[in-house]
Enzyme design. Structure first.
Site, PDB file in Angstrom:
ATOM      1  N   CYS A   2       0.854  -1.184   0.000  1.00 15.90           N
ATOM      2  CA  CYS A   2       0.000   0.000   0.000  1.00 15.90           C
ATOM      3  C   CYS A   2       0.889   1.233   0.000  1.00 15.90           C
ATOM      4  CB  CYS A   2      -0.878   0.005   1.246  1.00 15.90           C
ATOM      5  SG  CYS A   2      -1.846  -1.484   1.416  1.00 15.90           S
ATOM      6  N   ARG A  27       1.824   1.163  -5.875  1.00 20.10           N
ATOM      7  CA  ARG A  27       1.958   0.257  -4.726  1.00 20.10           C
ATOM      8  C   ARG A  27       0.651  -0.428  -4.354  1.00 20.10           C
ATOM      9  NH1 ARG A  27       6.620   1.365  -1.858  1.00 20.10           N
ATOM     10  NH2 ARG A  27       5.777   0.322  -0.048  1.00 20.10           N
ATOM     11  N   TRP A  75      -3.776  -1.924  -1.426  1.00 18.92           N
ATOM     12  CA  TRP A  75      -3.738  -3.221  -2.114  1.00 18.92           C
ATOM     13  C   TRP A  75      -4.240  -4.208  -1.075  1.00 18.92           C
ATOM     14  CZ3 TRP A  75      -1.338  -8.028  -1.580  1.00 18.92           C
ATOM     15  CH2 TRP A  75      -1.290  -8.822  -2.731  1.00 18.92           C
ATOM     16  N   ASN A 101       0.528   0.162   6.003  1.00 16.14           N
ATOM     17  CA  ASN A 101       1.046  -0.711   4.954  1.00 16.14           C
ATOM     18  C   ASN A 101       1.680  -1.892   5.674  1.00 16.14           C
ATOM     19  OD1 ASN A 101       2.327  -1.890   2.786  1.00 16.14           O
ATOM     20  ND2 ASN A 101       3.989  -0.386   2.717  1.00 16.14           N
ATOM     21  N   GLY A 102       1.306  -3.122   5.256  1.00 17.17           N
ATOM     22  CA  GLY A 102       1.858  -4.315   5.895  1.00 17.17           C
ATOM     23  C   GLY A 102       0.731  -5.234   6.336  1.00 17.17           C
ATOM     24  N   GLU A 481      11.324 -15.200 -17.835  1.00 18.02           N
ATOM     25  CA  GLU A 481      11.035 -13.783 -17.629  1.00 18.02           C
ATOM     26  C   GLU A 481      10.064 -13.259 -18.695  1.00 18.02           C
ATOM     27  OE1 GLU A 481      11.148 -11.719 -15.428  1.00 18.02           O
ATOM     28  OE2 GLU A 481      11.165  -9.742 -16.341  1.00 18.02           O
ATOM     29  N   LYS A 485       6.410 -11.594 -17.942  1.00 16.62           N
ATOM     30  CA  LYS A 485       6.063 -10.237 -18.408  1.00 16.62           C
ATOM     31  C   LYS A 485       4.726 -10.266 -19.122  1.00 16.62           C
ATOM     32  CE  LYS A 485       7.968  -8.338 -16.658  1.00 16.62           C
ATOM     33  NZ  LYS A 485       8.936  -8.291 -15.629  1.00 16.62           N
ATOM     34  N   GLU A 488       1.652 -11.131 -16.720  1.00 12.70           N
ATOM     35  CA  GLU A 488       1.278 -10.180 -15.683  1.00 12.70           C
ATOM     36  C   GLU A 488       0.605  -8.932 -16.225  1.00 12.70           C
ATOM     37  OE1 GLU A 488       5.872  -8.689 -14.840  1.00 12.70           O
ATOM     38  OE2 GLU A 488       4.433  -8.541 -13.234  1.00 12.70           O
ATOM     39  N   HIS A 504       8.018 -34.400 -22.685  1.00 12.68           N
ATOM     40  CA  HIS A 504       7.673 -35.131 -21.459  1.00 12.68           C
ATOM     41  C   HIS A 504       6.323 -34.698 -20.905  1.00 12.68           C
ATOM     42  CE1 HIS A 504      11.555 -37.026 -21.520  1.00 12.68           C
ATOM     43  NE2 HIS A 504      12.099 -35.827 -21.719  1.00 12.68           N
ATOM     44  N   LYS A 604       3.561  -3.154  -6.681  1.00  8.56           N
ATOM     45  CA  LYS A 604       4.990  -3.074  -6.993  1.00  8.56           C
ATOM     46  C   LYS A 604       5.869  -3.660  -5.893  1.00  8.56           C
ATOM     47  CE  LYS A 604       8.441  -1.702  -9.481  1.00  8.56           C
ATOM     48  NZ  LYS A 604       8.678  -2.536 -10.670  1.00  8.56           N
TER      49      LYS A 604
HETATM   50  C1  F6R Z   1       7.484  -8.743 -12.142  1.00 11.65           C
HETATM   51  C2  F6R Z   1       7.875  -8.129 -10.886  1.00 11.65           C
HETATM   52  C3  F6R Z   1       7.891  -8.957  -9.656  1.00 11.65           C
HETATM   53  C4  F6R Z   1       9.106  -8.592  -8.781  1.00 11.65           C
HETATM   54  C5  F6R Z   1       9.036  -9.342  -7.445  1.00 11.65           C
HETATM   55  C6  F6R Z   1      10.234  -9.049  -6.575  1.00 11.65           C
HETATM   56  O1  F6R Z   1       7.534  -7.850 -13.203  1.00 11.65           O
HETATM   57  O2  F6R Z   1       8.170  -6.959 -10.829  1.00 11.65           O
HETATM   58  O3  F6R Z   1       7.902 -10.311  -9.957  1.00 11.65           O
HETATM   59  O4  F6R Z   1      10.262  -8.896  -9.473  1.00 11.65           O
HETATM   60  O5  F6R Z   1       7.871  -8.997  -6.768  1.00 11.65           O
HETATM   61  O6  F6R Z   1      10.302  -7.699  -6.245  1.00 11.65           O
HETATM   62  P1  F6R Z   1      11.634  -7.052  -5.716  1.00 11.65           P
HETATM   63  O7  F6R Z   1      12.623  -7.120  -6.826  1.00 11.65           O
HETATM   64  O8  F6R Z   1      11.263  -5.638  -5.373  1.00 11.65           O
HETATM   65  O9  F6R Z   1      12.080  -7.842  -4.535  1.00 11.65           O
END
Ligand code: F6R
Length: 609
Positions: A2, A27, A75, A101-102, A481, A485, A488, A504, A604
């Site tokens: 948040c 966030r 969030w 937040n938390g 990766e 991308k 998400e 397999h 984020k």
């Molecule tokens: C995907 C993404 C997340 C972060 C993950 C770790 O695009 O951004 O998968 O990589 O939540 O976040 P950090 O790097 O901040 O620990």
């Protein structure tokens, strides 16, 4: 997860809070709210939905006068997004208003106890427990009430607190969730992250776990958990304000994709001197490097995918075994760790709850912790033995791009630094690796030039239901990766498989028209990849192939669409092959009309377990 912002000063608080929340919306964005003091008391306005809904209700802040306030963008963790579950949360008697937040892990136990004593709860949130407990313990001294609350709650919190009896004060405290205090002239701020207050001040303090801040218009006082006053050192934020704005791009994600060459340059160039890698103030000695028996890389999501690339590089160049784990698994799998294990923690935010917990566990077992972090001064950075920063600048889009690229660059530099210390590669090879590392920013810029090819390809397939990414060796790491991308931000179901594993099981998913993206830049296994491409094509797949320029003609024989990246040292290939696939995910999501910078259900900075 948040976003929190708070203001105390001479200006109208509500517009400043809304402005700050806009910068923090990455966030969390399922509901938002503010609380502001004015001559008629303490007023809370909150609403389910994006911040724009709240902005409409508040007429941009005009309809809520007052010069002290706190705000929140949420969030949801406990309680669905709704008006009543939005923050600020208010205590039963209306004395305390809290943004959080938390996660308060023992909230149910505390809630039941308070309810047994007649306290009435209005929401399903864990946060309300904090507001209620504050009022329960309050006997006229807010600091004492905060002290008692933080002694009772378990979990993580960054809290902004207002008390109806102290209209000239703003209180803040944190544990395991970030919170900064901004210093102004006749005004002060609190925020979860720097962008929220960057247009007002560059001077900040970072609160440490269980430190309490009391803000007035003219002063900021800090206390430890025993309520002893403490002194803290301020910090000056150096980044350019433009770094936190979109700068003409439609989305932060696109801006950040195109910032990658520059971010790579800033991360790599200062660390090369006289042809050698110089790793900041790393205290790891040659002897300690020689004693490393195992490396563990621990991270989440995109950062974990960096670890998958690292495994190939470390084991090939250093001959040191490397385990790579997602942090949420690592912390509960009882890994074998000792003082000869180097644990590398990778995190953009430096605040990810699982990653931080893994760090603490490894540290407790005597491991040396080297972290790769983007946010300067974050908790993971502070708690590590050594930190290497990725100089990517603020990453605002939820989908990580430039953090990934710069994290990879730091991994390459660690490997080359250690290889140099151990003498594990020849001088000739080392010269080639160093040259390639220095070319990386320019080669990345080259890869990003041809966005039209990718845009066209996206236009043909943005309606697909499923997509599969396949690759071998480092190309498999890049596939992971690329698939993340895409899923998400576009919500298209996608999976990444090692190409050799298809037969397999997963090959049963291929039918007429299924889209497969085959990353085949790793030349040693190019022919084997082409066999796998033939296998999926024989079952009706449409294939986009990605390879290096030398293999373009061969790839054309086997695939329907092609994209080429320049040749580079093989373990660095994911740095280039990912670029067209970031663009692909972006264009597919854009054509589907998705909210690219704020994809559904995501946030984020994941500061909850
Ligand atoms: C995907 C993404 C997340 C972060 C993950 C770790 O695009 O951004 O998968 O990589 O939540 O976040 P950090 O790097 O901040 O620990």
């Amino acid at each position: 997860m948040c976003g929190i912002v708070g203001y105390i000063g001479e200006e109208q608080a509500a517009p400043i809070l809304l402005n700050g929340l806009q910068k923090l919306e990455y966030r969390g964005y399922d509901s938002a709210g503010v609380a502001v003091y004015n001559s008629t008391g303490l007023h809370v306005v909150k609403s389910k939905g994006r911040l724009s809904v709240l902005e409409g209700i508040l007429e941009g802040g005009k309809s809520l006068p007052g010069t002290v306030g706190i705000g929140h963008t949420r969030w949801a963790t406990h309680g669905a997004p709704s008006d009543v579950n939005s923050h600020p949360q208010v205590s039963d008697g209306g004395k305390f208003v809290v943004v959080h937040n938390g996660i308060i892990e023992n909230y149910l136990e505390l809630k039941n106890r308070l309810m047994g004593r007649g306290v009435e709860f209005a929401s399903d949130t864990d946060t309300e427990v904090v507001a209620q407990l504050l009022e329960y313990y309050y006997t006229g001294d807010v600091l004492e009430a905060i002290q008692k609350v933080i002694a009772r709650v378990e979990g993580s919190y960054a809290l902004g607190i207002l008390c109806a009896d102290c209209p000239e004060k703003l209180f803040a405290v944190r544990k395991d969730s970030p919170l900064i205090i901004g210093v102004g002239q006749g005004e002060n701020f609190i925020a979860s992250d720097v962008p929220a207050i960057l247009s007002y001040t560059r001077d900040i303090y970072r609160l440490k776990d269980r430190e309490i801040a009391v803000l007035t218009r003219e002063s900021i006082a800090f206390y430890n958990q025993e309520l002893d006053p403490i002194q803290k050192e301020p910090e000056r934020i150096q980044w350019d304000i433009d770094a936190a704005e979109k700068g003409g791009y439609e989305h932060f994600m696109m801006k950040e994709i195109y910032e990658q060459p520059e971010a790579l340059r800033k991360t790599i160039s200062p660390r090369i001197r006289e042809g050698k890698i110089v790793l900041d103030d790393i205290t790891l000695t040659r002897e300690q490097i020689q004693n490393i028996r195992k490396v563990c890389i621990v991270a989440c999501g995109t950062a974990y995918h960096v670890g998958v690339v690292a495994k190939y590089a470390f084991e090939r160049l250093l001959k040191i075994p490397l385990e790579v784990d997602v942090a949420s698994e690592f912390r509960y799998r009882e890994p074998i760790l000792d003082e000869n294990t180097l644990v590398i923690i990778i995190s953009q935010s430096g605040e990810t709850a699982d990653t931080l917990a893994a760090l603490r566990m490894a540290k407790a077992k005597g491991c040396r912790i080297l972290s790769i972090v983007n946010v300067v001064g974050s908790t993971i950075a502070n708690e590590s033995d050594d930190v290497l920063y990725t100089w990517a600048g603020p990453e605002i889009a939820v989908a990580s791009t430039k953090a990934y690229s710069t994290q990879l660059a730091v991994i390459y530099m660690i490997v080359l630094y250690m290889a140099d210390q151990l003498g594990s590669v020849s001088q000739e090879e080392m010269a080639q690796y160093m040259a390639d590392l220095q070319r990386l920013p320019d080669l990345a810029a080259e890869c990003l030039q041809d966005k039209e090819t990718i845009q066209y390809f996206a236009s043909q397939y943005f309606n697909a239901h499923d997509m599969y990414f396949i690759g071998r060796n480092v190309d498999y790491a890049a596939s992971l990766e690329a698939s993340l991308k895409l899923k998400e931000i576009s919500y298209i179901h996608s999976e990444a498989y090692t190409a050799g594993e298809l037969k397999h099981g997963p090959i049963s998913l291929i039918e007429d028209g299924t889209l497969v993206i085959a990353i085949a830049t790793y030349e040693k296994l190019f022919d084997k990849m082409m066999s796998n491409v033939r296998e999926v094509k024989a079952r009706g797949a449409v294939v986009l192939g990605i390879t290096v320029q030398d293999k373009e003609e061969a790839l054309k024989q086997e695939t329907d669409f092609q994209f080429c990246v320049p040749k580079i040292t093989d373990f660095m290939l994911p740095s280039l092959s990912i670029l067209p696939l970031q663009l692909f995910a972006y264009y597919v999501a854009s054509m589907k009309g998705c909210d690219i910078d704020k994809p559904r259900n995501l946030a984020k900075s994941v500061t909850v377990e």
